[in-house]
Design a protein around this motif. Structure first.
Motif, PDB file in Angstrom:
ATOM      1  N   LEU A 160      35.055  27.754  32.022  1.00  0.00           N
ATOM      2  CA  LEU A 160      34.728  29.184  32.033  1.00  0.00           C
ATOM      3  C   LEU A 160      34.526  29.705  30.616  1.00  0.00           C
ATOM      4  N   GLN A 161      35.372  29.267  29.700  1.00  0.00           N
ATOM      5  CA  GLN A 161      35.217  29.693  28.315  1.00  0.00           C
ATOM      6  C   GLN A 161      33.880  29.238  27.743  1.00  0.00           C
ATOM      7  N   GLN A 162      33.476  28.009  28.053  1.00  0.00           N
ATOM      8  CA  GLN A 162      32.186  27.506  27.571  1.00  0.00           C
ATOM      9  C   GLN A 162      31.017  28.327  28.091  1.00  0.00           C
ATOM     10  N   ARG A 163      31.202  28.962  29.242  1.00  0.00           N
ATOM     11  CA  ARG A 163      30.125  29.734  29.862  1.00  0.00           C
ATOM     12  C   ARG A 163      30.233  31.220  29.559  1.00  0.00           C
ATOM     13  N   GLY A 164      31.048  31.568  28.576  1.00  0.00           N
ATOM     14  CA  GLY A 164      31.128  32.947  28.116  1.00  0.00           C
ATOM     15  C   GLY A 164      31.880  33.880  29.031  1.00  0.00           C
ATOM     16  N   VAL A 165      32.667  33.352  29.958  1.00  0.00           N
ATOM     17  CA  VAL A 165      33.442  34.193  30.873  1.00  0.00           C
ATOM     18  C   VAL A 165      34.688  34.700  30.159  1.00  0.00           C
ATOM     19  N   GLN A 166      35.003  35.975  30.353  1.00  0.00           N
ATOM     20  CA  GLN A 166      36.161  36.581  29.710  1.00  0.00           C
ATOM     21  C   GLN A 166      37.419  36.361  30.554  1.00  0.00           C
ATOM     22  N   GLY A 214      46.122  38.956  29.048  1.00  0.00           N
ATOM     23  CA  GLY A 214      44.982  38.504  28.257  1.00  0.00           C
ATOM     24  C   GLY A 214      44.621  37.047  28.422  1.00  0.00           C
ATOM     25  N   THR A 215      45.163  36.378  29.440  1.00  0.00           N
ATOM     26  CA  THR A 215      44.861  34.973  29.699  1.00  0.00           C
ATOM     27  C   THR A 215      43.951  34.852  30.913  1.00  0.00           C
ATOM     28  N   PHE A 216      43.597  33.619  31.250  1.00  0.00           N
ATOM     29  CA  PHE A 216      42.854  33.351  32.478  1.00  0.00           C
ATOM     30  C   PHE A 216      43.785  33.133  33.670  1.00  0.00           C
ATOM     31  N   LEU A 217      45.095  33.211  33.484  1.00  0.00           N
ATOM     32  CA  LEU A 217      46.038  32.758  34.500  1.00  0.00           C
ATOM     33  C   LEU A 217      46.782  33.903  35.175  1.00  0.00           C
ATOM     34  N   GLN A 218      47.012  33.738  36.458  1.00  0.00           N
ATOM     35  CA  GLN A 218      47.944  34.566  37.210  1.00  0.00           C
ATOM     36  C   GLN A 218      49.034  33.652  37.753  1.00  0.00           C
ATOM     37  N   THR A 219      50.271  33.924  37.409  1.00  0.00           N
ATOM     38  CA  THR A 219      51.377  33.079  37.844  1.00  0.00           C
ATOM     39  C   THR A 219      51.644  33.274  39.328  1.00  0.00           C
ATOM     40  N   ASN A 271      46.815  30.893  39.752  1.00  0.00           N
ATOM     41  CA  ASN A 271      45.431  31.249  40.009  1.00  0.00           C
ATOM     42  C   ASN A 271      44.728  31.365  38.660  1.00  0.00           C
ATOM     43  N   VAL A 272      43.424  31.099  38.651  1.00  0.00           N
ATOM     44  CA  VAL A 272      42.618  31.254  37.443  1.00  0.00           C
ATOM     45  C   VAL A 272      41.605  32.371  37.699  1.00  0.00           C
ATOM     46  N   ALA A 273      41.547  33.350  36.801  1.00  0.00           N
ATOM     47  CA  ALA A 273      40.636  34.485  36.979  1.00  0.00           C
ATOM     48  C   ALA A 273      39.867  34.752  35.698  1.00  0.00           C
ATOM     49  N   GLY A 274      38.535  34.779  35.823  1.00  0.00           N
ATOM     50  CA  GLY A 274      37.673  35.121  34.702  1.00  0.00           C
ATOM     51  C   GLY A 274      36.732  36.248  35.080  1.00  0.00           C
ATOM     52  N   LYS A 275      36.240  36.980  34.092  1.00  0.00           N
ATOM     53  CA  LYS A 275      35.427  38.171  34.341  1.00  0.00           C
ATOM     54  C   LYS A 275      34.094  38.091  33.621  1.00  0.00           C
ATOM     55  N   ILE A 276      33.048  38.461  34.356  1.00  0.00           N
ATOM     56  CA  ILE A 276      31.732  38.700  33.778  1.00  0.00           C
ATOM     57  C   ILE A 276      31.511  40.203  33.871  1.00  0.00           C
ATOM     58  N   GLU A 277      31.544  40.879  32.751  1.00  0.00           N
ATOM     59  CA  GLU A 277      31.581  42.334  32.766  1.00  0.00           C
ATOM     60  C   GLU A 277      30.221  42.926  33.114  1.00  0.00           C
ATOM     61  N   GLY A 278      30.250  43.963  33.961  1.00  0.00           N
ATOM     62  CA  GLY A 278      29.037  44.663  34.341  1.00  0.00           C
ATOM     63  C   GLY A 278      28.531  45.585  33.247  1.00  0.00           C
ATOM     64  N   THR A 279      27.336  46.081  33.438  1.00  0.00           N
ATOM     65  CA  THR A 279      26.685  46.883  32.395  1.00  0.00           C
ATOM     66  C   THR A 279      26.729  48.376  32.653  1.00  0.00           C
ATOM     67  N   ASP A 280      26.947  48.788  33.908  1.00  0.00           N
ATOM     68  CA  ASP A 280      26.931  50.214  34.218  1.00  0.00           C
ATOM     69  C   ASP A 280      28.252  50.847  33.791  1.00  0.00           C
ATOM     70  N   PRO A 281      28.209  51.997  33.094  1.00  0.00           N
ATOM     71  CA  PRO A 281      29.445  52.604  32.579  1.00  0.00           C
ATOM     72  C   PRO A 281      30.483  52.896  33.660  1.00  0.00           C
ATOM     73  N   GLN A 282      30.032  53.248  34.876  1.00  0.00           N
ATOM     74  CA  GLN A 282      30.971  53.510  35.964  1.00  0.00           C
ATOM     75  C   GLN A 282      31.216  52.261  36.816  1.00  0.00           C
ATOM     76  N   LEU A 283      30.127  51.603  37.233  1.00  0.00           N
ATOM     77  CA  LEU A 283      30.267  50.490  38.174  1.00  0.00           C
ATOM     78  C   LEU A 283      30.909  49.257  37.557  1.00  0.00           C
ATOM     79  N   ARG A 284      30.937  49.168  36.228  1.00  0.00           N
ATOM     80  CA  ARG A 284      31.562  47.994  35.604  1.00  0.00           C
ATOM     81  C   ARG A 284      33.056  47.927  35.912  1.00  0.00           C
TER      82      ARG A 284
END
Length: 560
Positions: free
Chosen positions: A81-87, A93-98, A307-320
């Protein structure tokens, strides 16, 4: 809500007809899709295969949660996920949920005694006459109570059916049959008779326990030999369980047919009469005369998974600030009983292919030009504990790492079964909500036919992680293979059934098995497009008017 209850088979056919009419409408390819061809074509079958090859390698030892092999899978997908630019979108601030897992086992010394109105009490034999489900909260529980037979354990007046009508079950143990009603459509039937639903219903009615009764004379009550698993919260309380409900219920277990007969001695009706009534679709509750004295002992083994969770952030100021959640389970069965000399249950199809799908989808997002980025944010979520009872997804859906009310849809990928060219797909759950439209648009853009489920008896809609989101009121679906084949016989389900018999949940599900990675590539493109269309639509997905799951969960969700 007023519903007309008709024969389950007829109602299922009616629902399928509605789905067909929706999907048969020609949906023009949305303009955004026409602009995505270049990014879609970057999906590489070799890359897809490499993910499966790593995740299904023997060194991961079947990816059982809480093991070093599962942690290797976690580390791999985080790096990808990091290689693909996923936040990161996990905790702190991690990719993990315990996810804190508790394996619970029934201890030696558990007992069950029945005392009839007259005569001597009888001490029953554990494993032969009865078994208990371990209690993940208390190491020892004792119950002394009366008994009531409550049919299937269903209370659904809105569907015109209630096994509890006229019964006083407060402070008593409810006995229910393991048979299933035929009057409801498949998904409704499975929800209403699900173990957890039956427990929740009994709790609401004031019962202190539930016993499931077999009606087959030679059948032993099932024993959870591997234990039952729950999720604990950070305070050590039971947060998610498929076999336990807090707040009054003290006992859950099973009894055999002979024990059921004992319970009916002296009752107003006999077992033959009540079982015939149930088969005819009529409630048949009855008070039982014996009293029960039970003691149940449990022991625990706790472990931590993620669990592993990554985010691709949206562009709309509200819908993101709203999220489309893509899920695939990262776990499998670990090491178990050997079959043909192999004891590692690698889970190549189940579900390394689903994980590979999400990783490659993240790669498509990375290739999008800024003006084609989605308005909403997209979560790429790899969950643990699916094979243990949808535990990781249930915990995430109830406790997401983003605001829960901002989750708008879930698109799940679980064992797409890529063993033949992908020509048609089944969107399990799409008939429940407006998600049917982006499914139809995405499938049309890729030249795929959308079909009804060729194997409804597999009950796949409530058997994978999308169901965890449904019970929290979030529209969700799960894309599976259709029946269409290149030779025109349209019998792919027959091939899948043969494959499943020798491969599914066996050590033979490894990288050396049968694969069509071109089908995997198309699954990536399809799942991406469905999520992308939802993420770019200004309107949130909605439940269809009068839909059972929308009415049941759409307003408040469920503690499931």
């Amino acid at each position: 809500m007023n519903l007309v209850v008709i024969n389950g088979k007829d109602l299922r056919l009616l629902l399928l007809a509605v789905l067909h009419s929706c999907l048969a409408i020609a949906h023009p390819t949305p303009k955004p899709i026409r602009k995505l061809r270049k990014a879609l074509n970057t999906v590489d079958t070799a890359s897809f295969k490499s993910h499966v090859q790593y995740l299904a390698d023997d060194k991961l030892r079947g990816r059982q949660p809480g093991t070093p092999g599962y942690q290797m899978a976690v580390d791999y997908v985080v790096a990808q996920l990091q290689q693909r630019g996923v936040q990161p979108a996990g905790e702190k601030g991690t990719f993990l949920q315990t996810v804190r897992l508790r394996w619970a086992f029934t201890e030696v010394g558990s007992s069950l005694r029945l005392t009839p109105p007259t005569g001597l009490a009888a001490l029953l034999t554990y494993g032969q006459d009865f078994t208990f489900y371990p209690n993940p909260k208390q190491t020892e529980t004792t119950v002394e109570a009366g008994l009531v037979f409550a049919g299937f354990g269903i209370s659904a007046p809105e569907l015109g059916y209630d096994d509890y009508a006229g019964l006083d079950v407060k402070g008593k143990v409810v006995v229910v049959t393991r048979q299933e009603p035929t009057r409801f459509p498949d998904a409704v039937r499975l929800y209403t008779t699900d173990l957890l639903t039956v427990l929740q219903t009994a709790q609401r009615k004031g019962a202190v326990g539930v016993l499931w009764a077999s009606v087959k004379p030679d059948a032993k009550p099932p024993e959870p030999l591997r234990g039952l698993v729950s999720v604990l919260d950070s305070a050590g309380n039971v947060a998610v369980s498929r076999s336990y409900v807090d707040g009054g219920l003290q006992l859950a277990g099973s009894i055999n047919a002979a024990t059921l007969q004992r319970l009916f001695v002296g009752a107003a009706q006999d077992t033959g009469r009540v079982l015939r009534a149930l088969r005819a679709g009529q409630p048949a509750g009855v008070a039982l005369l014996p009293r029960l004295q039970a003691m149940q002992r449990s022991r625990y083994q706790d472990m931590v998974s993620y669990n592993v969770a990554g985010k691709i952030e949206g562009t709309d100021p509200q819908l993101r600030n709203e999220y489309v959640v893509h899920t695939a389970h990262l776990d499998h069965l670990g090491v178990g009983a050997p079959i043909a000399g192999d004891s590692i249950y690698n889970g190549a199809h189940d579900n390394a292919t689903g994980v590979a799908t999400l990783l490659e989808m993240a790669g498509i997002y990375q290739q999008l030009k800024p003006k084609y980025k989605p308005k909403r944010s997209v979560l790429i979520t790899l969950v643990t504990g699916e094979e243990l009872g949808l535990l990781g997804s249930a915990y995430f859906a109830r406790n997401p790492t983003v605001p829960k009310q901002q989750l708008v849809a879930n698109v799940n990928t679980d064992m797409p079964t890529i063993i033949a060219p992908l020509l048609s797909v089944v969107p399990l759950g799409a008939e429940n909500s407006s998600l049917a439209v982006p499914v139809a648009q995405a499938a049309q853009a890729l030249g795929l036919t959308v079909e009804a489920d060729p194997e409804p008896a597999q009950n796949r809609f409530i058997r994978s992680d999308q169901y965890s989101f449904v019970t929290q009121g979030i529209p969700a679906l799960h894309i599976k293979y259709g029946n269409k084949t290149a030779d025109g016989r349209n019998n792919l389900s027959e091939l899948v059934q043969k494959w499943r018999a020798i491969t599914y949940h066996k050590p033979q599900d490894d990288i050396n098995g049968q694969f069509d990675f071109g089908a995997g590539r198309k699954y990536v493109q399809l799942n991406f497009l469905i999520g992308y269309l939802v993420a770019t639509d200004a309107k949130r997905p909605t439940w269809n008017v009068g839909n059972f799951f929308g009415e049941r969960f759409g307003k408040t969700g469920s503690p499931q």
